[in-house]
Design a protein around this motif. Structure first.
Motif, PDB file in Angstrom:
ATOM      1  N   THR A 199       0.825  -1.226   0.000  1.00 61.90           N
ATOM      2  CA  THR A 199       0.000   0.000   0.000  1.00 61.90           C
ATOM      3  C   THR A 199       0.853   1.267   0.000  1.00 61.90           C
ATOM      4  N   ARG A 200       2.149   1.165   0.306  1.00 61.07           N
ATOM      5  CA  ARG A 200       2.983   2.366   0.369  1.00 61.07           C
ATOM      6  C   ARG A 200       2.938   3.149  -0.939  1.00 61.07           C
ATOM      7  N   ALA A 201       2.837   4.440  -0.806  1.00 60.78           N
ATOM      8  CA  ALA A 201       2.835   5.301  -1.997  1.00 60.78           C
ATOM      9  C   ALA A 201       3.575   6.580  -1.639  1.00 60.78           C
ATOM     10  N   THR A 202       4.211   7.156  -2.614  1.00 59.19           N
ATOM     11  CA  THR A 202       4.887   8.435  -2.390  1.00 59.19           C
ATOM     12  C   THR A 202       3.873   9.514  -2.028  1.00 59.19           C
ATOM     13  N   VAL A 203       4.200  10.270  -0.995  1.00 59.43           N
ATOM     14  CA  VAL A 203       3.326  11.370  -0.543  1.00 59.43           C
ATOM     15  C   VAL A 203       4.135  12.668  -0.620  1.00 59.43           C
ATOM     16  N   ARG A 204       3.573  13.653  -1.297  1.00 52.54           N
ATOM     17  CA  ARG A 204       4.277  14.943  -1.432  1.00 52.54           C
ATOM     18  C   ARG A 204       3.529  16.098  -0.781  1.00 52.54           C
ATOM     19  N   GLU A 205       2.289  15.856  -0.354  1.00 51.91           N
ATOM     20  CA  GLU A 205       1.508  16.918   0.306  1.00 51.91           C
ATOM     21  C   GLU A 205       1.162  16.445   1.714  1.00 51.91           C
TER      22      GLU A 205
ATOM     23  N   GLU B 117      14.384  23.485  -6.968  1.00 54.05           N
ATOM     24  CA  GLU B 117      13.105  24.130  -6.618  1.00 54.05           C
ATOM     25  C   GLU B 117      11.926  23.163  -6.597  1.00 54.05           C
ATOM     26  N   GLN B 118      12.151  21.963  -6.150  1.00 54.12           N
ATOM     27  CA  GLN B 118      10.998  21.064  -5.911  1.00 54.12           C
ATOM     28  C   GLN B 118      10.331  21.574  -4.628  1.00 54.12           C
ATOM     29  N   SER B 119       9.281  22.363  -4.822  1.00 52.31           N
ATOM     30  CA  SER B 119       8.788  23.188  -3.719  1.00 52.31           C
ATOM     31  C   SER B 119       8.126  22.387  -2.603  1.00 52.31           C
ATOM     32  N   PHE B 120       7.675  21.152  -2.880  1.00 52.17           N
ATOM     33  CA  PHE B 120       7.042  20.381  -1.794  1.00 52.17           C
ATOM     34  C   PHE B 120       8.056  20.084  -0.684  1.00 52.17           C
ATOM     35  N   ILE B 121       9.335  20.124  -1.010  1.00 50.83           N
ATOM     36  CA  ILE B 121      10.365  19.856   0.011  1.00 50.83           C
ATOM     37  C   ILE B 121      10.267  20.912   1.119  1.00 50.83           C
TER      38      ILE B 121
ATOM     39  N   GLY C 298       6.016   9.757   2.726  1.00 52.03           N
ATOM     40  CA  GLY C 298       7.294  10.378   2.375  1.00 52.03           C
ATOM     41  C   GLY C 298       7.562  10.326   0.898  1.00 52.03           C
ATOM     42  N   CYS C 299       8.579  11.060   0.512  1.00 53.05           N
ATOM     43  CA  CYS C 299       9.025  11.034  -0.879  1.00 53.05           C
ATOM     44  C   CYS C 299      10.548  10.939  -0.905  1.00 53.05           C
ATOM     45  N   TRP C 300      11.026  10.021  -1.683  1.00 56.22           N
ATOM     46  CA  TRP C 300      12.474   9.835  -1.920  1.00 56.22           C
ATOM     47  C   TRP C 300      12.841  10.798  -3.027  1.00 56.22           C
ATOM     48  N   VAL C 301      13.690  11.760  -2.737  1.00 57.56           N
ATOM     49  CA  VAL C 301      14.091  12.756  -3.742  1.00 57.56           C
ATOM     50  C   VAL C 301      15.546  12.502  -4.132  1.00 57.56           C
ATOM     51  N   GLY C 302      15.746  12.258  -5.423  1.00 62.64           N
ATOM     52  CA  GLY C 302      17.102  11.995  -5.896  1.00 62.64           C
ATOM     53  C   GLY C 302      17.656  13.088  -6.787  1.00 62.64           C
ATOM     54  N   ALA C 303      16.769  13.966  -7.252  1.00 67.20           N
ATOM     55  CA  ALA C 303      17.206  15.022  -8.174  1.00 67.20           C
ATOM     56  C   ALA C 303      17.652  16.251  -7.376  1.00 67.20           C
ATOM     57  N   PHE C 304      18.948  16.364  -7.196  1.00 70.24           N
ATOM     58  CA  PHE C 304      19.477  17.539  -6.490  1.00 70.24           C
ATOM     59  C   PHE C 304      20.945  17.717  -6.825  1.00 70.24           C
TER      60      PHE C 304
ATOM     61  N   ARG D   3       1.086   2.137 -10.162  1.00 72.46           N
ATOM     62  CA  ARG D   3       1.069   0.942 -10.991  1.00 72.46           C
ATOM     63  C   ARG D   3       2.456   0.295 -11.106  1.00 72.46           C
ATOM     64  N   ARG D   4       2.484  -0.991 -11.209  1.00 74.54           N
ATOM     65  CA  ARG D   4       3.732  -1.709 -11.454  1.00 74.54           C
ATOM     66  C   ARG D   4       3.574  -2.579 -12.698  1.00 74.54           C
ATOM     67  N   GLU D   5       4.666  -2.784 -13.389  1.00 78.17           N
ATOM     68  CA  GLU D   5       4.662  -3.712 -14.509  1.00 78.17           C
ATOM     69  C   GLU D   5       4.367  -5.108 -13.957  1.00 78.17           C
TER      70      GLU D   5
HETATM   71  C1  LIG Z   1      16.148   7.109  -6.705  1.00 79.34           C
HETATM   72  C2  LIG Z   1      14.826   7.857  -6.679  1.00 79.34           C
HETATM   73  C3  LIG Z   1      14.819   9.203  -6.997  1.00 79.34           C
HETATM   74  C4  LIG Z   1      13.612   9.916  -6.940  1.00 79.34           C
HETATM   75  N1  LIG Z   1      13.646  11.278  -7.143  1.00 79.34           N
HETATM   76  C5  LIG Z   1      12.499  11.982  -7.014  1.00 79.34           C
HETATM   77  C6  LIG Z   1      12.548  13.396  -7.120  1.00 79.34           C
HETATM   78  O1  LIG Z   1      13.602  14.010  -7.295  1.00 79.34           O
HETATM   79  N2  LIG Z   1      11.380  14.070  -6.970  1.00 79.34           N
HETATM   80  C7  LIG Z   1      10.175  13.430  -6.744  1.00 79.34           C
HETATM   81  O2  LIG Z   1       9.164  14.126  -6.617  1.00 79.34           O
HETATM   82  N3  LIG Z   1      10.111  12.084  -6.627  1.00 79.34           N
HETATM   83  C8  LIG Z   1      11.236  11.350  -6.748  1.00 79.34           C
HETATM   84  N4  LIG Z   1      11.206   9.987  -6.570  1.00 79.34           N
HETATM   85  C9  LIG Z   1       9.920   9.304  -6.246  1.00 79.34           C
HETATM   86  C10 LIG Z   1       9.381   8.518  -7.453  1.00 79.34           C
HETATM   87  O3  LIG Z   1       8.858   9.425  -8.397  1.00 79.34           O
HETATM   88  C11 LIG Z   1       8.306   7.502  -6.997  1.00 79.34           C
HETATM   89  O4  LIG Z   1       8.856   6.608  -6.064  1.00 79.34           O
HETATM   90  C12 LIG Z   1       7.782   6.723  -8.204  1.00 79.34           C
HETATM   91  O5  LIG Z   1       7.019   7.556  -9.048  1.00 79.34           O
HETATM   92  C13 LIG Z   1       6.916   5.531  -7.803  1.00 79.34           C
HETATM   93  O6  LIG Z   1       5.848   5.974  -7.005  1.00 79.34           O
HETATM   94  P1  LIG Z   1       5.567   5.322  -5.580  1.00 79.34           P
HETATM   95  O7  LIG Z   1       6.718   5.653  -4.683  1.00 79.34           O
HETATM   96  O8  LIG Z   1       4.289   5.989  -5.118  1.00 79.34           O
HETATM   97  O9  LIG Z   1       5.407   3.840  -5.745  1.00 79.34           O
HETATM   98  C14 LIG Z   1      12.388   9.250  -6.609  1.00 79.34           C
HETATM   99  C15 LIG Z   1      12.425   7.886  -6.287  1.00 79.34           C
HETATM  100  C16 LIG Z   1      13.628   7.194  -6.297  1.00 79.34           C
HETATM  101  C17 LIG Z   1      13.645   5.737  -5.874  1.00 79.34           C
END
Ligand SMILES: Cc1cc2nc3c(=O)[nH]c(=O)nc-3n(C[C@H](O)[C@H](O)[C@H](O)COP(=O)(O)O)c2cc1C
Length: 173
Positions: free
Chosen positions: A9-15, A65-69, A120-126, A160-162
């Motif tokens: 059920t885990r999903a990325t949350v930005r808000e 400038e990913q403002s949700f951070i 939470g959200c994993w942010v890698g673009a920085f 969604r997943r493949e």
């Molecule tokens: C290595 C990595 C880098 C990511 N970088 C970003 C990012 O810079 N900004 C962002 O909004 N989400 C980022 N994400 C989150 C992904 O977009 C998200 O995990 C993906 O769309 C799948 O969605 P889910 O986590 O809800 O399953 C990143 C995730 C990973 C694993």
């Protein structure tokens, strides 16, 4: 929560809600992160917790400038201690295992957070240099991920997943 439910059920949350995450819960999440496996149990991870508006603004700016951070209650900067990585396994430790070790820790953190109703959200673009400056990191450490955390403003569905059949190979590729 059942482990399988947490994973599925885990999903990325930005808000996020404005509700704070207590320091005790943050410590629990970091403790969960440190239960991850690491090469030779080197535990070459370090975590910087950023909660101040100025600190989060600097990290949002470092992340192009990913403002949700900036709007997240907590940002965790997950770092590799490259000295420790290299001490254990040389160049491979530094260039590969360090990334794998910290990534395993980050996923543990996200799942432990989800289990507590925290998204939470994993942010890698920085820019690594900008993140280094923002949190005043020593040179032997490398920032590998920013993790935003907070109680979700709403609960997004799992993405969604493949199909597994498309990615699984039995015995040979
Ligand atoms: C290595 C990595 C880098 C990511 N970088 C970003 C990012 O810079 N900004 C962002 O909004 N989400 C980022 N994400 C989150 C992904 O977009 C998200 O995990 C993906 O769309 C799948 O969605 P889910 O986590 O809800 O399953 C990143 C995730 C990973 C694993």
């Amino acid at each position: 929560m059942e482990t399988s439910d947490c994973i599925n059920t885990r999903a990325t949350v930005r808000e996020y809600d404005t509700k704070e995450i207590s320091d005790d819960i943050i410590k629990d999440l970091i403790a969960a992160a440190t239960r991850a496996p690491s090469s030779g149990n080197v535990q070459d991870w370090e975590f910087v917790i950023v909660k101040t508006p100025e600190g989060k603004k600097a990290l949002a700016s470092a992340a192009f400038e990913q403002s949700f951070i900036e709007r997240s209650p907590v940002v965790v900067v997950a770092c590799a201690n490259l000295e420790a990585s290299a001490r254990a396994y040389g160049e491979r430790g530094k260039s590969l295992y360090s990334i794998q070790n910290v990534s395993a820790a980050v996923e543990n953190m996200l799942l432990a957070a989800w289990d507590k109703g925290i998204g939470g959200c994993w942010v890698g673009a920085f820019s690594e240099d900008a993140v280094r400056d923002a949190v005043v990191m020593p040179t032997e450490t490398r920032p590998l991920a920013l993790i935003t955390l907070g109680y979700p403003a709403n609960r997004p569905p799992a993405s969604r997943r493949e199909p597994v059949e498309d990615v699984i190979h039995w015995e040979t590729f």
